[in-house]
Design a protein around this motif. Sequence first.
Motif, PDB file in Angstrom:
ATOM      1  N   ASP A 290       6.635  96.854  61.832  1.00  0.00           N
ATOM      2  CA  ASP A 290       7.685  97.089  60.839  1.00  0.00           C
ATOM      3  C   ASP A 290       9.016  96.785  61.522  1.00  0.00           C
ATOM      4  O   ASP A 290       9.559  97.617  62.253  1.00  0.00           O
ATOM      5  CB  ASP A 290       7.630  98.538  60.355  1.00  0.00           C
ATOM      6  N   ILE A 291       9.520  95.567  61.332  1.00  0.00           N
ATOM      7  CA  ILE A 291      10.776  95.168  61.979  1.00  0.00           C
ATOM      8  C   ILE A 291      11.933  95.976  61.405  1.00  0.00           C
ATOM      9  O   ILE A 291      12.119  96.047  60.190  1.00  0.00           O
ATOM     10  CB  ILE A 291      11.039  93.661  61.781  1.00  0.00           C
ATOM     11  N   VAL A 292      12.706  96.584  62.295  1.00  0.00           N
ATOM     12  CA  VAL A 292      13.872  97.371  61.886  1.00  0.00           C
ATOM     13  C   VAL A 292      15.114  96.609  62.326  1.00  0.00           C
ATOM     14  O   VAL A 292      15.441  96.547  63.511  1.00  0.00           O
ATOM     15  CB  VAL A 292      13.838  98.773  62.521  1.00  0.00           C
ATOM     16  N   SER A 293      15.768  95.996  61.365  1.00  0.00           N
ATOM     17  CA  SER A 293      16.964  95.194  61.642  1.00  0.00           C
ATOM     18  C   SER A 293      17.709  94.995  60.334  1.00  0.00           C
ATOM     19  O   SER A 293      17.255  95.460  59.273  1.00  0.00           O
ATOM     20  CB  SER A 293      16.569  93.833  62.230  1.00  0.00           C
ATOM     21  N   SER A 294      18.801  94.285  60.384  1.00  0.00           N
ATOM     22  CA  SER A 294      19.457  93.900  59.135  1.00  0.00           C
ATOM     23  C   SER A 294      18.552  92.914  58.413  1.00  0.00           C
ATOM     24  O   SER A 294      17.784  92.172  59.054  1.00  0.00           O
ATOM     25  CB  SER A 294      20.805  93.244  59.423  1.00  0.00           C
ATOM     26  N   PRO A 295      18.580  92.882  57.084  1.00  0.00           N
ATOM     27  CA  PRO A 295      17.713  91.963  56.347  1.00  0.00           C
ATOM     28  C   PRO A 295      17.858  90.510  56.798  1.00  0.00           C
ATOM     29  O   PRO A 295      16.869  89.764  56.829  1.00  0.00           O
ATOM     30  CB  PRO A 295      18.152  92.157  54.890  1.00  0.00           C
ATOM     31  N   ALA A 296      19.054  90.111  57.151  1.00  0.00           N
ATOM     32  CA  ALA A 296      19.308  88.722  57.544  1.00  0.00           C
ATOM     33  C   ALA A 296      18.600  88.349  58.845  1.00  0.00           C
ATOM     34  O   ALA A 296      18.325  87.174  59.094  1.00  0.00           O
ATOM     35  CB  ALA A 296      20.807  88.478  57.677  1.00  0.00           C
ATOM     36  N   GLU A 297      18.309  89.342  59.684  1.00  0.00           N
ATOM     37  CA  GLU A 297      17.707  89.063  60.990  1.00  0.00           C
ATOM     38  C   GLU A 297      16.196  89.314  61.022  1.00  0.00           C
ATOM     39  O   GLU A 297      15.548  89.052  62.030  1.00  0.00           O
ATOM     40  CB  GLU A 297      18.376  89.943  62.059  1.00  0.00           C
ATOM     41  N   ARG A 298      15.645  89.797  59.927  1.00  0.00           N
ATOM     42  CA  ARG A 298      14.255  90.242  59.947  1.00  0.00           C
ATOM     43  C   ARG A 298      13.283  89.105  60.272  1.00  0.00           C
ATOM     44  O   ARG A 298      12.401  89.255  61.124  1.00  0.00           O
ATOM     45  CB  ARG A 298      13.895  90.882  58.597  1.00  0.00           C
ATOM     46  N   ASP A 299      13.425  87.967  59.613  1.00  0.00           N
ATOM     47  CA  ASP A 299      12.495  86.868  59.859  1.00  0.00           C
ATOM     48  C   ASP A 299      12.603  86.362  61.295  1.00  0.00           C
ATOM     49  O   ASP A 299      11.587  86.035  61.921  1.00  0.00           O
ATOM     50  CB  ASP A 299      12.744  85.723  58.880  1.00  0.00           C
ATOM     51  N   ALA A 300      13.813  86.289  61.799  1.00  0.00           N
ATOM     52  CA  ALA A 300      13.996  85.835  63.185  1.00  0.00           C
ATOM     53  C   ALA A 300      13.333  86.796  64.163  1.00  0.00           C
ATOM     54  O   ALA A 300      12.741  86.373  65.170  1.00  0.00           O
ATOM     55  CB  ALA A 300      15.485  85.701  63.496  1.00  0.00           C
ATOM     56  N   GLN A 301      13.396  88.092  63.865  1.00  0.00           N
ATOM     57  CA  GLN A 301      12.760  89.082  64.734  1.00  0.00           C
ATOM     58  C   GLN A 301      11.237  88.990  64.658  1.00  0.00           C
ATOM     59  O   GLN A 301      10.538  89.108  65.667  1.00  0.00           O
ATOM     60  CB  GLN A 301      13.218  90.488  64.346  1.00  0.00           C
ATOM     61  N   LEU A 302      10.704  88.755  63.465  1.00  0.00           N
ATOM     62  CA  LEU A 302       9.255  88.579  63.327  1.00  0.00           C
ATOM     63  C   LEU A 302       8.779  87.360  64.112  1.00  0.00           C
ATOM     64  O   LEU A 302       7.733  87.393  64.768  1.00  0.00           O
ATOM     65  CB  LEU A 302       8.884  88.431  61.850  1.00  0.00           C
ATOM     66  N   GLU A 303       9.543  86.292  64.050  1.00  0.00           N
ATOM     67  CA  GLU A 303       9.180  85.080  64.793  1.00  0.00           C
ATOM     68  C   GLU A 303       9.281  85.323  66.301  1.00  0.00           C
ATOM     69  O   GLU A 303       8.403  84.917  67.063  1.00  0.00           O
ATOM     70  CB  GLU A 303      10.084  83.920  64.395  1.00  0.00           C
ATOM     71  N   GLN A 304      10.337  86.004  66.713  1.00  0.00           N
ATOM     72  CA  GLN A 304      10.504  86.300  68.139  1.00  0.00           C
ATOM     73  C   GLN A 304       9.376  87.185  68.648  1.00  0.00           C
ATOM     74  O   GLN A 304       8.840  86.967  69.746  1.00  0.00           O
ATOM     75  CB  GLN A 304      11.853  86.976  68.391  1.00  0.00           C
ATOM     76  N   PHE A 305       8.996  88.191  67.855  1.00  0.00           N
ATOM     77  CA  PHE A 305       7.892  89.070  68.254  1.00  0.00           C
ATOM     78  C   PHE A 305       6.613  88.249  68.448  1.00  0.00           C
ATOM     79  O   PHE A 305       5.899  88.425  69.438  1.00  0.00           O
ATOM     80  CB  PHE A 305       7.667  90.149  67.191  1.00  0.00           C
ATOM     81  N   ALA A 306       6.345  87.349  67.500  1.00  0.00           N
ATOM     82  CA  ALA A 306       5.124  86.553  67.578  1.00  0.00           C
ATOM     83  C   ALA A 306       5.133  85.615  68.778  1.00  0.00           C
ATOM     84  O   ALA A 306       4.103  85.417  69.433  1.00  0.00           O
ATOM     85  CB  ALA A 306       4.946  85.755  66.291  1.00  0.00           C
ATOM     86  N   LYS A 307       6.277  85.047  69.077  1.00  0.00           N
ATOM     87  CA  LYS A 307       6.349  84.031  70.133  1.00  0.00           C
ATOM     88  C   LYS A 307       6.590  84.603  71.528  1.00  0.00           C
ATOM     89  O   LYS A 307       6.268  83.940  72.521  1.00  0.00           O
ATOM     90  CB  LYS A 307       7.445  83.018  69.782  1.00  0.00           C
ATOM     91  N   GLU A 308       7.149  85.820  71.595  1.00  0.00           N
ATOM     92  CA  GLU A 308       7.484  86.377  72.905  1.00  0.00           C
ATOM     93  C   GLU A 308       6.700  87.628  73.268  1.00  0.00           C
ATOM     94  O   GLU A 308       6.346  87.828  74.428  1.00  0.00           O
ATOM     95  CB  GLU A 308       8.987  86.676  72.981  1.00  0.00           C
ATOM     96  N   VAL A 309       6.415  88.483  72.294  1.00  0.00           N
ATOM     97  CA  VAL A 309       5.744  89.752  72.579  1.00  0.00           C
ATOM     98  C   VAL A 309       4.225  89.606  72.565  1.00  0.00           C
ATOM     99  O   VAL A 309       3.536  90.030  73.508  1.00  0.00           O
ATOM    100  CB  VAL A 309       6.183  90.860  71.596  1.00  0.00           C
ATOM    101  N   ILE A 310       3.693  88.992  71.521  1.00  0.00           N
ATOM    102  CA  ILE A 310       2.233  88.863  71.414  1.00  0.00           C
ATOM    103  C   ILE A 310       1.635  88.123  72.612  1.00  0.00           C
ATOM    104  O   ILE A 310       0.600  88.568  73.152  1.00  0.00           O
ATOM    105  CB  ILE A 310       1.834  88.205  70.076  1.00  0.00           C
ATOM    106  N   PRO A 311       2.234  87.015  73.090  1.00  0.00           N
ATOM    107  CA  PRO A 311       1.638  86.345  74.256  1.00  0.00           C
ATOM    108  C   PRO A 311       1.552  87.232  75.485  1.00  0.00           C
ATOM    109  O   PRO A 311       0.588  87.124  76.261  1.00  0.00           O
ATOM    110  CB  PRO A 311       2.577  85.151  74.491  1.00  0.00           C
ATOM    111  N   ILE A 312       2.530  88.115  75.694  1.00  0.00           N
ATOM    112  CA  ILE A 312       2.472  89.043  76.836  1.00  0.00           C
ATOM    113  C   ILE A 312       1.250  89.951  76.707  1.00  0.00           C
ATOM    114  O   ILE A 312       0.496  90.170  77.646  1.00  0.00           O
ATOM    115  CB  ILE A 312       3.759  89.895  76.916  1.00  0.00           C
ATOM    116  N   LEU A 313       1.035  90.455  75.492  1.00  0.00           N
ATOM    117  CA  LEU A 313      -0.083  91.377  75.266  1.00  0.00           C
ATOM    118  C   LEU A 313      -1.421  90.654  75.299  1.00  0.00           C
ATOM    119  O   LEU A 313      -2.424  91.228  75.741  1.00  0.00           O
ATOM    120  CB  LEU A 313       0.117  92.088  73.927  1.00  0.00           C
ATOM    121  N   ARG A 314      -1.463  89.412  74.864  1.00  0.00           N
ATOM    122  CA  ARG A 314      -2.704  88.637  74.915  1.00  0.00           C
ATOM    123  C   ARG A 314      -3.139  88.374  76.358  1.00  0.00           C
ATOM    124  O   ARG A 314      -4.313  88.271  76.657  1.00  0.00           O
ATOM    125  CB  ARG A 314      -2.542  87.315  74.183  1.00  0.00           C
ATOM    126  N   ARG A 315      -2.183  88.268  77.252  1.00  0.00           N
ATOM    127  CA  ARG A 315      -2.515  88.039  78.653  1.00  0.00           C
ATOM    128  C   ARG A 315      -3.137  89.263  79.292  1.00  0.00           C
ATOM    129  O   ARG A 315      -3.806  89.186  80.281  1.00  0.00           O
ATOM    130  CB  ARG A 315      -1.253  87.645  79.452  1.00  0.00           C
TER     131      ARG A 315
END
Length: 315
Positions: A290-315
């Motif tokens: 559940d991304i907590v940010s301003s509405p304008a930044e929500r999609d960018a945060q979802l993309e960042q989470f997928a591209k930066e956070v998930i790979p760390i956890l997959r490793r």
Amino acid sequence: MSDVLPLNSKVRFGALATAADREHARRTVSSLSEWGYESIWAGDHVAFMGPIDDPLTQLTYLSALNPSLIFGTSIYLLPLRHPTTVAKMVATVDRLMGAGHFIFGVGVGGEFPREYEACGVPLKQRGGRANEGIEIIKRLWTGEPVEYHGKYFSFGKTTMLPKPRTPGGPPVWVGGRAQAALRRAARLGDGWMPYVVTPKRVAEGLEFIAREAEKSGRKFERFGTAVHLFVTLGPSYEAALDVAAEQLSKRYAMDFREPAKRYAAVGKAADVAARIDEFVKAGIRDVNVDIVSSPAERDAQLEQFAKEVIPILRR
């Protein structure tokens, strides 16, 4: 715990999603799928601090845009409705989505008493109504005649067809963190999906559920575990915490800074991954972001989470 609660071996990542209109829905599903999210979740309120759509209607539409994803309610406030009508709606949703593509997350809510008043349901009855409701729904999903006479619901022999596509009906994952909710998950549910919890609370909750399931003689083929997790990414822990505290305080009409520190995953990608790893080690297998940010930044945060956070956890 693993003998009593056979957890999934794989960790999956999903996102809480909203769809303001048809075009927004198309963009949302396309983007989440492209970024690698495996599930889409929707919350539920009849009345809330801000606008919120009906989750079953919304998720059914979203599923048509990408049938390969998993969809779920996080969470559906079951006591606000009569279980027979809910059983019919969810069976229809499950058949349209296909077996194994819908997870029915249910809970009792109560933090907004006026929606209970608006639905004509006494707030203090929500736990008992949820328990009877789950029992009724699962029995109706068998397609066999059901007669029920309980404290809150009573009806003569009724057969509800067609059955859901998923054998036995979609899994019912119980939300909440109080002992009553944990007992509900152990005795009636197929999984547990808390929020505003710590990893320690998750581990303790699963131990409690395992003991309660053993007491009641339940054996699970698979037990689902999900956490509805507030996430805010930022250039630093403090900067992300400031954003999370501000946005959550608005959402819940209270000072949420201390709860955000305790329950949210905030900071740089490595900070957020480290926090989520604690939940995984505690037994969580579905991480619902559940991304907590301003509405304008929500999609960018979802993309960042997928591209930066998930790979760390997959490793």
